[in-house]
Design a protein around this motif. Sequence first.
Motif, mmCIF file in Angstrom:
data_model
loop_
_atom_site.group_PDB
_atom_site.id
_atom_site.type_symbol
_atom_site.label_atom_id
_atom_site.label_comp_id
_atom_site.label_asym_id
_atom_site.label_seq_id
_atom_site.Cartn_x
_atom_site.Cartn_y
_atom_site.Cartn_z
ATOM 1 N N MET A 156 0.826 -1.194 0.000
ATOM 2 C CA MET A 156 0.000 0.000 0.000
ATOM 3 C C MET A 156 0.866 1.251 0.000
ATOM 4 S SD MET A 156 -3.277 -0.390 2.283
ATOM 5 C CE MET A 156 -3.837 1.095 2.977
ATOM 6 N N ARG A 159 2.652 3.419 -3.088
ATOM 7 C CA ARG A 159 2.066 4.498 -3.865
ATOM 8 C C ARG A 159 2.216 5.855 -3.198
ATOM 9 N NH1 ARG A 159 2.257 1.363 -6.766
ATOM 10 N NH2 ARG A 159 1.035 -0.503 -7.020
ATOM 11 N N THR A 220 -7.095 -5.287 -5.174
ATOM 12 C CA THR A 220 -7.419 -3.863 -5.263
ATOM 13 C C THR A 220 -6.165 -3.017 -5.082
ATOM 14 O OG1 THR A 220 -9.428 -4.496 -4.127
ATOM 15 C CG2 THR A 220 -9.040 -2.165 -4.388
ATOM 16 N N VAL A 221 -5.345 -3.403 -4.074
ATOM 17 C CA VAL A 221 -4.162 -2.599 -3.771
ATOM 18 C C VAL A 221 -3.125 -2.729 -4.872
ATOM 19 C CG1 VAL A 221 -2.236 -2.405 -2.173
ATOM 20 C CG2 VAL A 221 -4.535 -2.663 -1.316
ATOM 21 N N ALA A 224 -4.102 -0.734 -7.883
ATOM 22 C CA ALA A 224 -4.223 0.711 -7.680
ATOM 23 C C ALA A 224 -2.983 1.411 -8.204
ATOM 24 C CB ALA A 224 -4.417 1.005 -6.193
ATOM 25 N N GLU A 225 -3.137 2.217 -9.185
ATOM 26 C CA GLU A 225 -1.969 2.943 -9.732
ATOM 27 C C GLU A 225 -2.399 4.310 -10.237
ATOM 28 O OE1 GLU A 225 1.146 3.892 -9.921
ATOM 29 O OE2 GLU A 225 1.853 1.935 -10.572
#
Lengths: 225, 305
Positions: A156, A159, A220-221, A224-225
């Motif tokens: 997490m 990012r 999901t993580v 995520a970008e």
Amino acid sequence: MKSFWSITLATLTKDIRLEWRSKDALNAMLFFSLLVVVIFVFSFDPLAEESRHIVGGLVWVAFLFAAVVALNQTWARELRNQVLDAYRVSPASANALFLAKVLGNFIFVSLLEALMTPLFIIFYNLRALGPAWQLIPIGLLGTWALVVNGTFFAAMSLRTRSRELMLPLLLFPVSIPAVLGMVAGTTSILTGENPAHFWIVLLLTYDVVFTTACLGLFETVLQAE
Amino acid sequence: MKRAFPILAVLTALFLAYALYEALIVAPTDALQGDVYRIIYYHVPSAWTAFLLFFINFIASVQYLADAKPSTQRAAKWIVIAIGIVGAVAPFIPQVRQQLPAGLYPSSVATTVLAIPVFYLLIGKFFPGQNLDVLAVTTAEVGVVFCTIVLVTGPIWARPVWGIWWAPGDIRLTSTLVLWLIYVSYLVLRRFSDSAQTQKLAAVLAVFGALDVPLVYFSIWFFRTQHPQPVIGGGGSMDPRMLHVLLISWLAFLCFAFLVCWSRFRLEKLRREVEEAYALESLAGAEDGARQAGATSLPLNRSPR
């Protein structure tokens, strides 16, 4: 398409081989926790009786800090040469990657604990008054609790700005019940005053709940970008 | 809507003043603690408000994650409704009823659980799409403020009454502190993360926090039963006049929290609109620049300096 477990195994062996050749994370962790132990020895000079009450906390704090050192490197390694991007577009299951990373970290942190525990025993003159074999389930379950959430939060914090700073800030608040379980369980075994069963059950519950949550939300993580 | 804001602000200020008057003058003095106890009229309403806001944050976060795909959206809705039905019926079954701790009525448990589907459906109806995330930011920020009030007023009261500032083994103190820590880390994550997926990551963290709190509660519950600490008794009954003032105080605090949330919500919406406008503008500028230079047709190309 390869099966789930063969992907896990391939990633895991790759990580172990990388670590075996570079020994970056393991050396850093070992030296870091050695420093923590030495500083604790200077700060507290307890009698054998007192040390039984405090060492549970000291041991796990040292392991927690050392584990963060290793966890920070888990994903940073994959950012070089866009390995993580390649993984993202591949049809491989995200959870296979996650599980491989968790198992890898679990092996590294367990190795660290196996090497550091004798040092604590020597420095603090420890002898458990309770059933010492129960320290093994507490150690394994506690390490898993740290590593599973740590790997997740490390992914997490990839990012975010100042990534390495972010991981402990995210990990420590959520880990409080697990840390309490490890510390209180270890203390009750060392002092032999209370049975440690409740803490083992608590750690087990924590592990089951958060492993499920991590596996459910990791995709999901990762995407995520 | 905009005109209602100042009117509501004045009403809330009056209401808060009235609550303060009730708390300081009207409410009877406690027989044992004297006037010190009056701090509960600020402490307890803040705590209830903070928990309510965190609860809304959790529901909004779950819904934000579930709304990513139509299939999970439908599944989540049915799961929540199922939780509501089971939670409303189960406490009245005799076997389950015996398991409840003393002093906890089945009806109160059922109402609490029923709040989950009610909030879930209402929030989903009134805050569609990105508004869910705006709601989550708003409630988390305002919730942390109220939780801080709780954590500050608690020790101020505890020092004269218990003789200590902080009881480390106490279940409510520690759970509230951990909740506060989790939500501060939530806000830090939001602050430090600048990718477009911050919302998703923050929602994931909110779910982790919500899973954590019951575990903290049970671990401390066991911890305390082993090591008794000087804590307030759970089963004490309250003077009805005091309870009356407490509820008035809570209502005033709720109005205040609503007001703050409303203005924060609008601010966040405006901030996003501005951001979006900037992004669109730079995108259009890049397109024009690219066309003038006769360069590539890629719309995301940087404009020539």
